[in-house]
Design a protein around this motif. Structure first.
Motif, mmCIF file in Angstrom:
data_model
loop_
_atom_site.group_PDB
_atom_site.id
_atom_site.type_symbol
_atom_site.label_atom_id
_atom_site.label_comp_id
_atom_site.label_asym_id
_atom_site.label_seq_id
_atom_site.Cartn_x
_atom_site.Cartn_y
_atom_site.Cartn_z
ATOM 1 N N VAL A 1 -6.070 4.466 -0.115
ATOM 2 C CA VAL A 1 -4.943 5.349 -0.426
ATOM 3 C C VAL A 1 -5.061 5.884 -1.847
ATOM 4 O O VAL A 1 -4.797 7.073 -2.105
ATOM 5 C CB VAL A 1 -3.607 4.597 -0.227
ATOM 6 N N ILE B 1 2.179 8.325 -0.433
ATOM 7 C CA ILE B 1 1.443 8.150 0.819
ATOM 8 C C ILE B 1 1.749 9.275 1.808
ATOM 9 O O ILE B 1 0.863 9.724 2.544
ATOM 10 C CB ILE B 1 1.735 6.757 1.432
ATOM 11 N N VAL C 1 1.856 8.479 10.450
ATOM 12 C CA VAL C 1 1.655 7.727 9.210
ATOM 13 C C VAL C 1 2.998 7.408 8.563
ATOM 14 O O VAL C 1 3.225 6.278 8.092
ATOM 15 C CB VAL C 1 0.750 8.513 8.239
ATOM 16 N N VAL D 1 0.844 -1.201 0.000
ATOM 17 C CA VAL D 1 0.000 0.000 0.000
ATOM 18 C C VAL D 1 0.878 1.250 0.000
ATOM 19 O O VAL D 1 0.496 2.300 -0.533
ATOM 20 C CB VAL D 1 -0.936 -0.011 1.230
ATOM 21 N N ALA E 1 -0.817 12.007 3.428
ATOM 22 C CA ALA E 1 -0.856 12.280 4.868
ATOM 23 C C ALA E 1 -0.625 13.757 5.143
ATOM 24 O O ALA E 1 -1.267 14.344 6.031
ATOM 25 C CB ALA E 1 0.202 11.441 5.586
ATOM 26 N N ILE F 1 -3.962 4.269 8.449
ATOM 27 C CA ILE F 1 -4.629 4.398 7.146
ATOM 28 C C ILE F 1 -6.124 4.632 7.338
ATOM 29 O O ILE F 1 -6.733 5.460 6.643
ATOM 30 C CB ILE F 1 -4.375 3.151 6.288
ATOM 31 N N THR G 1 4.407 3.625 8.247
ATOM 32 C CA THR G 1 4.674 3.132 6.893
ATOM 33 C C THR G 1 6.077 2.548 6.803
ATOM 34 O O THR G 1 6.285 1.483 6.206
ATOM 35 C CB THR G 1 4.514 4.265 5.860
ATOM 36 N N MET H 1 -7.193 -1.131 2.006
ATOM 37 C CA MET H 1 -6.243 -0.055 2.254
ATOM 38 C C MET H 1 -5.718 0.529 0.947
ATOM 39 O O MET H 1 -5.559 1.746 0.808
ATOM 40 C CB MET H 1 -5.086 -0.583 3.108
#
Length: 642
Positions: free
Chosen positions: A272, A304, A322, A40, A308, A180, A326, A268
């Motif tokens: 995203v 990502i 986040v 993801v 965020a 997420i 990650t 997820m």
């Protein structure tokens, strides 16, 4: 100190009786499915990289490409659930291909799986380093060292064993999922009340690499985006290869975990991707293609972290949360490779396709040899590709989906064989449905492989195309070598196989008369050989004359032979003399006794020459020669009265 450091690094030794400690589903999900969950972190940006090749005009393709990827995940999960029940031993695609398509296809699948595990570590760690740099831009210059430190950390944790790994790796996965979900709720909640969040790159235009695309070109661009987005599907096989790690009933628990993994990871991935579209994230292959972006000074943030930052605000605690989770889940993803690669390597080593050193576990539960090998290979790839996820992912997709293709083709053959066994009507219809399922999965995976090879061949895919046949070739050569060795070492039923040598010719090597030399002479005499002689090499005429005189004065009951050495060598005259004895009497056994010092400390060992090591190495290559070291433990200490 060495044992203390080792215990701190990889923990206490574990007895064999404690090896089999399976994982419950709540731990197996994040541990074995972490590769799929972590994808993801980079799968969405891989789709964006492709669609922006044509500029912002084709961003509308991204959600549709993601939808196709999600449907493909459903197909893969259903197909691999069937494989779990059919081949639960942990070999996964390798077992299926080997048993249904033959040993050649099995080896090809094994080679692809080995490359897959290496790429898992390389891509996951490179993506983790990218997210570290995205959260802390000042660390951009240390991207490769950061990746190296992360690999060492993952290696150390994995060397502690599967059970110890589980809880440590489970928590970050659940924290990542929570982050997420929170980002999804906050982002869409903000948009619903009229304050749509926008990414830092939302106002930047993209300079297209492709322009004036025809309808066919747009379709191909879409297909390529689907192939790149298939990075989200790379972790499906990990559970099929990790069935033995589950609690009983293993197959049922593995199949359930596989379904949970598919549902969670695709939810997820969809979230995203939807947020990336909502916040208008721009992510391109070359940061300089972003108009208004200072590519000379900065590198673009990952997709990502851009999402965020848009949702929570850059630098805010939720943004850091986040980014950190990650990074952690990407490191957890390397766990699937460190779990699967050594087991596969051990299986191949058991069947003599890899060095036997990879077969055995260490004094921990881990296969340390395989883990060290995968860590070194992944580190080399990261250095070679400058830590670029965009350049590494196509290779990753290629090896993963090539293995999927062979595995699912093998499953088609498996179900067809069941049909040939004249099953009952209900069972026959189920087998037909499974043939269709595995066949459709194999066709999709083969299409992904074809797209990646065509579009990325010159950009690095050729490495995977060339590397896998080389890996298979090396395994074949290793297997042939072990076969020859086994044939040579096999004991025939003929009684002559245990026949004693006609005579034993013993040689004691001496350089001067001292206690180690006399002990070696005494030890040789105990064996009562047919011929016993002491041999010295003359490199200094005065020293040799003194040795001969003292030998005669002491009346040592063993003749002393002097070998001339015009070039002051020691090893060659001895080896040539021993070989001359063998040529004169091929059925004789030559026993060479070598006095050897054993120092108390390593630094003391450095003060003694290594001529005995070289000599033993040369004599070991001579047939019909037995080399015996006669150790003398040195106890040299300073006299207390001095």
């Amino acid at each position: 100190m060495g044992q203390l450091g080792r215990r701190v690094l990889i923990g206490r030794k574990l007895a064999t009786a404690r090896l089999q400690q399976p994982l419950p589903k709540r731990v197996a999900l994040p541990v074995l499915a972490s590769d799929s969950l972590s994808s993801v972190g980079y799968a969405t940006q891989e789709i964006l990289v492709v669609v922006t090749l044509g500029g912002l005009t084709y961003l509308y393709l991204a959600p549709w490409a993601a939808a196709v990827v999600i449907l493909a995940m459903v197909l893969l999960v259903m197909a691999y659930r069937r494989l779990v029940f059919a081949y639960p031993s942990g070999g996964g695609d390798f077992d299926a291909a080997h048993q249904n398509l033959g040993s050649g296809a099995g080896l090809a699948t094994a080679g692809l799986m080995m490359a897959d595990y290496v790429m898992t570590v390389a891509v996951s760690v490179a993506a983790a380093a990218d997210n570290v740099v995205s959260a802390f831009p000042d660390m951009d210059v240390a991207r490769i060292p950061v990746a190296g430190v992360l690999i060492v950390l993952i290696l150390a944790l994995n060397l502690r064993g599967v059970r110890q790994r589980g809880p440590a790796f489970a928590l970050p996965a659940y924290l990542f999922i929570a982050g997420i979900v929170a980002m999804l709720l906050w982002g869409f909640g903000s948009a619903a009340v009229g304050t749509r969040p926008l990414a830092e790159s939302a106002e930047m235009d993209v300079q297209p690499e492709l322009s004036d695309l025809t309808t066919v070109a747009v379709v191909f661009l879409f297909v390529r985006a689907v192939a790149s987005g298939s990075a989200a599907l790379t972790g499906v096989r990990a559970i099929a290869s990790g069935v033995p790690s589950f609690n009983r009933p293993r197959r049922e628990n593995a199949a359930t975990t596989l379904a949970m993994m598919g549902a969670v990871s695709m939810a997820m991935f969809a979230a995203v991707t939807a947020l990336a579209v909502l916040t208008e994230v721009r992510y391109v292959r070359d940061a300089c293609a972003l108009a208004g972006f200072d590519c000379a000074e900065f590198d673009q943030r990952t997709a990502i972290t851009q999402v965020a930052g848009a949702v929570f605000g850059e630098g805010s605690p939720p943004f850091i949360y986040v980014a950190v989770t990650t990074v952690l889940i990407l490191l957890v993803a390397a766990n699937t490779a460190f779990n699967g690669y050594p087991i596969l390597a051990s299986l191949l080593a058991k069947h003599r396709y890899l060095p036997r050193q990879l077969y055995a576990r260490g004094d921990q539960r881990a296969y340390a040899g395989g883990m060290l090998l995968i860590a070194l290979a992944a580190g080399a790839l990261i250095v070679a590709f400058d830590g670029s996820v965009v350049r590494l992912v196509p290779l990753y997709i290629l090896v993963v989906f090539a293995a999927h293709t062979l595995g699912q083709t093998a499953m088609v053959r498996h179900w067809m064989r069941l049909l040939d066994d004249q099953l009952r009507p209900g069972e026959a219809s189920r087998a037909v449905r499974r043939i269709v399922l595995s066949g459709a999965t194999a066709v999709f995976c083969a299409a992904v492989v074809a797209v990646v090879v065509v579009t990325q061949f010159l950009e690095g895919a050729w490495i995977a195309v060339a590397a896998v046949p080389m890996i298979v070739g090396v395994m074949v050569l290793i297997h042939r070598y072990y076969r020859r060795v086994n044939a040579e070492l096999a004991v025939p039923m003929d009684k002559s196989a245990g026949m004693l040598p006609s005579r034993v010719h013993a040689i004691v090597l001496v350089s001067r008369i001292h206690r180690p030399a006399l002990r070696a002479v005494a030890y040789a005499r105990v064996g009562r050989p047919d011929v016993l002689e002491a041999v010295t090499v003359s490199v200094n005429e005065a020293d040799t004359r003194e040795l001969v005189d003292e030998w005669d004065r002491r009346d040592i009951p063993v003749p002393l032979k002097v070998l001339d050495s015009p070039y002051r060598e020691i090893t060659r005259p001895v080896v040539e003399y021993v070989r001359a004895i063998r040529r004169a009497s091929p059925r004789d056994l030559v026993a060479v006794y070598i006095p050897e010092y054993v120092a108390r400390h390593w630094w003391e060992q450095l003060l003694h020459n290594k001529s005995t090591v070289r000599l033993k190495g040369r004599l070991a290559l001579t047939r019909g020669v037995v080399v015996t070291s006669v150790p003398w433990q040195l106890e040299a200490r300073r006299n207390k009265s001095e």
